[in-house]
Design an enzyme around this catalytic site. Structure first.
Site, PDB file in Angstrom:
ATOM      1  N   LEU A   1       1.020  -1.210  -0.046  1.00  0.00           N
ATOM      2  CA  LEU A   1      -0.002  -0.046  -0.048  1.00  0.00           C
ATOM      3  C   LEU A   1       0.845   1.179   0.082  1.00  0.00           C
ATOM      4  O   LEU A   1       0.882   1.991   0.820  1.00  0.00           O
ATOM      5  CB  LEU A   1      -0.971   0.015   1.356  1.00  0.00           C
ATOM      6  CG  LEU A   1      -2.294   0.862   1.015  1.00  0.00           C
ATOM      7  CD1 LEU A   1      -3.209   0.462   0.056  1.00  0.00           C
ATOM      8  CD2 LEU A   1      -2.635   1.525   2.228  1.00  0.00           C
ATOM      9  N   GLY A   2       1.668   1.260  -1.260  1.00  0.00           N
ATOM     10  CA  GLY A   2       2.687   2.732  -1.044  1.00  0.00           C
ATOM     11  C   GLY A   2       1.736   3.557  -2.188  1.00  0.00           C
ATOM     12  O   GLY A   2       0.556   3.828  -2.178  1.00  0.00           O
ATOM     13  N   ARG A   3       2.406   4.360  -2.898  1.00  0.00           N
ATOM     14  CA  ARG A   3       1.854   5.647  -3.857  1.00  0.00           C
ATOM     15  C   ARG A   3       0.755   4.705  -4.571  1.00  0.00           C
ATOM     16  O   ARG A   3      -0.282   5.257  -4.565  1.00  0.00           O
ATOM     17  CB  ARG A   3       3.120   6.096  -4.560  1.00  0.00           C
ATOM     18  CG  ARG A   3       3.789   6.930  -3.729  1.00  0.00           C
ATOM     19  CD  ARG A   3       5.094   7.464  -4.501  1.00  0.00           C
ATOM     20  NE  ARG A   3       5.898   6.360  -5.024  1.00  0.00           N
ATOM     21  CZ  ARG A   3       7.156   6.044  -4.622  1.00  0.00           C
ATOM     22  NH1 ARG A   3       7.831   7.152  -3.799  1.00  0.00           N
ATOM     23  NH2 ARG A   3       8.095   5.161  -5.054  1.00  0.00           N
ATOM     24  N   ILE A   4       0.992   3.846  -5.507  1.00  0.00           N
ATOM     25  CA  ILE A   4       0.062   3.211  -6.378  1.00  0.00           C
ATOM     26  C   ILE A   4      -0.913   2.472  -5.564  1.00  0.00           C
ATOM     27  O   ILE A   4      -2.117   2.454  -5.909  1.00  0.00           O
ATOM     28  CB  ILE A   4       1.025   2.480  -7.360  1.00  0.00           C
ATOM     29  CG1 ILE A   4       2.038   3.280  -8.200  1.00  0.00           C
ATOM     30  CG2 ILE A   4      -0.104   1.621  -8.356  1.00  0.00           C
ATOM     31  CD1 ILE A   4       2.870   2.435  -8.973  1.00  0.00           C
TER      32      ILE A   4
ATOM     33  N   ARG B   1       5.303  -3.861   5.047  1.00  0.00           N
ATOM     34  CA  ARG B   1       6.164  -4.271   6.293  1.00  0.00           C
ATOM     35  C   ARG B   1       5.959  -3.268   7.543  1.00  0.00           C
ATOM     36  O   ARG B   1       5.812  -3.577   8.512  1.00  0.00           O
ATOM     37  CB  ARG B   1       7.884  -4.357   5.792  1.00  0.00           C
ATOM     38  CG  ARG B   1       7.854  -5.233   4.925  1.00  0.00           C
ATOM     39  CD  ARG B   1       9.263  -5.038   4.436  1.00  0.00           C
ATOM     40  NE  ARG B   1       9.412  -3.945   3.386  1.00  0.00           N
ATOM     41  CZ  ARG B   1      10.411  -3.239   2.817  1.00  0.00           C
ATOM     42  NH1 ARG B   1      11.297  -4.018   2.739  1.00  0.00           N
ATOM     43  NH2 ARG B   1      10.097  -2.122   2.139  1.00  0.00           N
TER      44      ARG B   1
ATOM     45  N   ILE C   1       0.394  -6.379 -10.659  1.00  0.00           N
ATOM     46  CA  ILE C   1       0.843  -5.260 -11.368  1.00  0.00           C
ATOM     47  C   ILE C   1       1.944  -4.467 -11.172  1.00  0.00           C
ATOM     48  O   ILE C   1       2.391  -3.558 -11.406  1.00  0.00           O
ATOM     49  CB  ILE C   1      -0.382  -4.069 -11.580  1.00  0.00           C
ATOM     50  CG1 ILE C   1      -0.557  -3.041 -12.458  1.00  0.00           C
ATOM     51  CG2 ILE C   1      -0.581  -3.401 -10.087  1.00  0.00           C
ATOM     52  CD1 ILE C   1      -1.898  -3.031 -13.149  1.00  0.00           C
TER      53      ILE C   1
ATOM     54  N   ARG D   1       5.770  -6.340 -10.121  1.00  0.00           N
ATOM     55  CA  ARG D   1       6.755  -7.028 -10.791  1.00  0.00           C
ATOM     56  C   ARG D   1       6.417  -8.502 -11.016  1.00  0.00           C
ATOM     57  O   ARG D   1       6.232  -9.043  -9.831  1.00  0.00           O
ATOM     58  CB  ARG D   1       8.199  -6.760 -10.215  1.00  0.00           C
ATOM     59  CG  ARG D   1       8.839  -5.355 -10.428  1.00  0.00           C
ATOM     60  CD  ARG D   1       9.407  -5.261 -11.720  1.00  0.00           C
ATOM     61  NE  ARG D   1       9.635  -3.857 -12.051  1.00  0.00           N
ATOM     62  CZ  ARG D   1       8.953  -2.901 -12.659  1.00  0.00           C
ATOM     63  NH1 ARG D   1       7.810  -2.916 -12.777  1.00  0.00           N
ATOM     64  NH2 ARG D   1       9.617  -1.832 -12.650  1.00  0.00           N
TER      65      ARG D   1
ATOM     66  N   ASP E   1      -0.349  -7.981 -15.383  1.00  0.00           N
ATOM     67  CA  ASP E   1       0.321  -6.876 -16.380  1.00  0.00           C
ATOM     68  C   ASP E   1       1.970  -7.085 -16.353  1.00  0.00           C
ATOM     69  O   ASP E   1       2.442  -6.507 -17.323  1.00  0.00           O
ATOM     70  CB  ASP E   1      -0.002  -5.447 -15.806  1.00  0.00           C
ATOM     71  CG  ASP E   1       0.586  -4.388 -16.804  1.00  0.00           C
ATOM     72  OD1 ASP E   1       0.231  -4.381 -17.983  1.00  0.00           O
ATOM     73  OD2 ASP E   1       1.127  -3.553 -16.257  1.00  0.00           O
TER      74      ASP E   1
ATOM     75  N   GLU F   1       9.903 -11.122 -18.836  1.00  0.00           N
ATOM     76  CA  GLU F   1       9.139 -10.246 -19.931  1.00  0.00           C
ATOM     77  C   GLU F   1      10.261 -10.106 -21.258  1.00  0.00           C
ATOM     78  O   GLU F   1      11.465  -9.981 -20.856  1.00  0.00           O
ATOM     79  CB  GLU F   1       8.869  -9.060 -19.237  1.00  0.00           C
ATOM     80  CG  GLU F   1       7.853  -9.101 -18.543  1.00  0.00           C
ATOM     81  CD  GLU F   1       7.224  -7.694 -17.982  1.00  0.00           C
ATOM     82  OE1 GLU F   1       7.948  -6.772 -18.055  1.00  0.00           O
ATOM     83  OE2 GLU F   1       6.616  -7.748 -16.708  1.00  0.00           O
TER      84      GLU F   1
ATOM     85  N   HIS G   1       2.495  -5.470 -20.136  1.00  0.00           N
ATOM     86  CA  HIS G   1       3.234  -4.522 -19.027  1.00  0.00           C
ATOM     87  C   HIS G   1       2.955  -3.097 -19.617  1.00  0.00           C
ATOM     88  O   HIS G   1       3.681  -2.327 -20.104  1.00  0.00           O
ATOM     89  CB  HIS G   1       4.719  -4.570 -19.139  1.00  0.00           C
ATOM     90  CG  HIS G   1       5.560  -4.122 -18.193  1.00  0.00           C
ATOM     91  ND1 HIS G   1       6.543  -4.517 -17.403  1.00  0.00           N
ATOM     92  CD2 HIS G   1       5.168  -2.770 -17.412  1.00  0.00           C
ATOM     93  CE1 HIS G   1       6.800  -3.613 -16.357  1.00  0.00           C
ATOM     94  NE2 HIS G   1       5.914  -2.553 -16.514  1.00  0.00           N
TER      95      HIS G   1
END
Ligand code: NAP
Ligand code: 8YV
Length: 324
Positions: A153-156, A176, A231, A233, A257, A262, A280
Site C-alpha cells: 500500500l504505497g503510492r500506487i 512491512r 501489476i 513485478r 500486467d 518479459e 506491461h
C-alpha cells in the site's frame, strides 16, 4: 563533444522523448545494451550520467570512473544496483508519483476485465457470435461482495485502494510497516492478508525481498473464489504455482500486467481461459510516459548542475552533490 555539456550514456532501448531531450541537452552516447565492453576506456571516462530502462549492475557502474547519476525510467528500480551506486557516491533516481494514477486506473480495468470477462465478450461480439448464438454467457464472477487485499500500500497501492473504496469494496493491506494515515485493516503477513480477502492485488516492488512471495500457499489461502491481480513485478509471483492453481481452479482467475521473464509469457499461462493478460502497459499512455521521461531528464540536469536530485531513490537520498 561539447566541453560544456555533460556526457550521458543511454544503454539499450529507452522512451523516445528521453532520447530526444538527452540528445538536445547533453552529449549523448547510445549503445545497444548495458555492456561496458562496447565503449573504450577514454569514452567511459567521459560519461557522467546514465539514462536507462534496463539492468545496471555493480560491474557496469564500476566501469565508469566519473559517473555521477543513473536516472532510471520507471518508478520500479529493481534492475539498478542502487545500494552499490550509493557506496560509490552515484545518485540513482526513479519516476514516482507521475504514473501512480495511470497505473491505478489500469489495475482497476484489469480487475474488471478479469472478473467480468470484457475482453472475451468483445471477441465474442466481433466474431459474430452474438448474432449467431445469442447473448454472451453470464459471468460466474462479479466484483460485487468482494473483499480486496492490497499487497504493497504505497503510492500506487493507495491510489488503487481509493478507487476501489469508491466501488464500495472493503480494503485490507499488507506492508512491512503499518501506515498511520489509513483506516484499512493491516495484516502483518501476506498469508494473513490472503486468508482475509478473496481478491489480492500485488503492487510491491520487485527484488529479493518479494521474490516469489505469492506462492502456492498464498494462492490456496485466497481460495477457490480468489482473484489475483499482479501489476508490480512478475518476479513477485511464483508463475508455476499460479499456473497450477488456475488450471486446478484452486483460485478462480488472475489478471497480470507483469511477468517473470518479459516479454516471454509462458504458453501454459496463455492457454488458460481464466487468465487475463496485458503486455506491461499499466503506465503506457503518451502523457504519462512523457511525464516520466521529463522526470528522468530533469533529474540528470539537476544533479549534474549541482542541484539536489528531484526524485532520489531511498538508498541515495543522503548523497550531497554539492560536496563533489
Ligand atoms: P512505493 O510507493 O514505494 O510502494 C511500495 C509499497 O510496497 C510500500 O507500501 C511498501 O511498504 C511495500 N513493500 C515494499 N517491500 C515490501 C515487502 N518486502 N513486503 C511487504 N510490503 C512491501 O512504490 P509505488 O510507486 O507504489 O510502486 C510500486 C511498484 O509498482 C514499483 O516498484 C514497480 O515495480 C511497480 N510498477 C509497475 C508498473 C507497471 O507498468 N505494471 C508501473 C509502475 C510501477 P513497506 O516499505 O512498509 O513494506
Ligand atoms: C514502465 C514500470 O513500463 O514504472 C515502472 O516501474 O514498470 C512502468 O511504468 C517501465 O518502467 C518502463 O521501462
Amino acid at each position: 563533444m561539447n566541453a560544456n555539456k555533460a556526457t550521458i550514456l543511454i544503454p539499450g532501448r529507452i522512451n523516445q522523448r528521453v532520447r530526444e531531450r538527452v540528445e538536445a541537452e547533453f552529449d549523448a552516447i547510445v549503445i545497444g545494451s548495458a555492456d561496458a565492453a562496447l565503449l573504450d576506456a577514454e569514452t567511459r571516462a567521459q560519461v557522467s550520467g546514465i539514462a536507462s530502462a534496463t539492468t545496471i549492475d555493480a560491474g557496469f557502474i564500476d566501469a565508469f570512473p566519473n559517473l555521477a547519476i543513473i536516472a532510471n525510467f520507471g518508478v520500479g528500480y529493481d534492475v539498478v544496483d542502487a545500494r552499490h551506486a550509493a557506496t560509490r557516491g552515484v545518485m540513482v533516481t526513479n519516476t514516482p508519483d507521475v504514473l501512480s494514477d495511470e497505473v491505478a486506473d489500469t489495475a482497476v480495468g484489469l480487475l474488471l476485465n478479469t472478473v467480468r470477462e470484457f475482453p472475451k465478450a468483445e471477441t465474442y461480439l466481433r466474431a459474430g457470435r452474438w448474432v449467431a448464438e445469442g447473448a454472451y454467457p453470464l459471468t460466474s464472477l462479479t466484483l460485487r461482495g468482494r473483499t480486496v487485499g492490497i499487497f504493497g500500500l504505497g503510492r500506487i497501492g493507495l491510489a488503487i485502494a481509493r478507487r476501489l473504496e469508491a466501488f464500495g469494496l472493503p480494503i485490507h493491506y499488507h506492508t512491512r510497516t503499518k501506515r498511520d494515515d489509513v483506516d484499512y485493516p493491516w495484516h502483518d503477513g501476506l498469508a494473513g492478508l490472503a486468508k482475509a480477502v478473496d481478491t489480492l492485488i500485488v503492487v510491491v516492488p520487485g527484488g529479493a525481498a518479494t521474490e516469489k512471495a505469492v506462492n502456492a500457499g498464498i494462492l490456496d489461502a485466497l481460495g477457490p473464489q480468489g482473484v489475483l491481480i499482479s501489476i508490480g513485478r512478475g518476479s513477485t509471483i511464483d508463475e508455476d504455482a499460479l499456473i497450477a492453481a488456475l488450471a486446478e481452479r484452486r483460485i478462480a482467475a488472475a489478471g497480470l500486467d507483469v511477468f517473470a521473464d518479459e516479454p516471454n509469457v509462458p504458453q501454459a499461462l496463455m492457454d488458460l481461459p481464466n487468465a487475463c493478460l496485458l503486455p506491461h502497459v499499466a503506465s503506457a499512455s503518451v502523457s504519462t510516459r512523457n511525464a516520466m521521461a521529463d522526470l528522468v531528464v530533469d533529474n540528470l540536469a539537476a544533479w549534474l548542475d549541482g542541484r539536489p536530485a528531484i526524485t532520489p531513490v531511498p538508498e541515495c537520498a543522503g548523497l550531497d552533490r554539492s560536496k563533489d
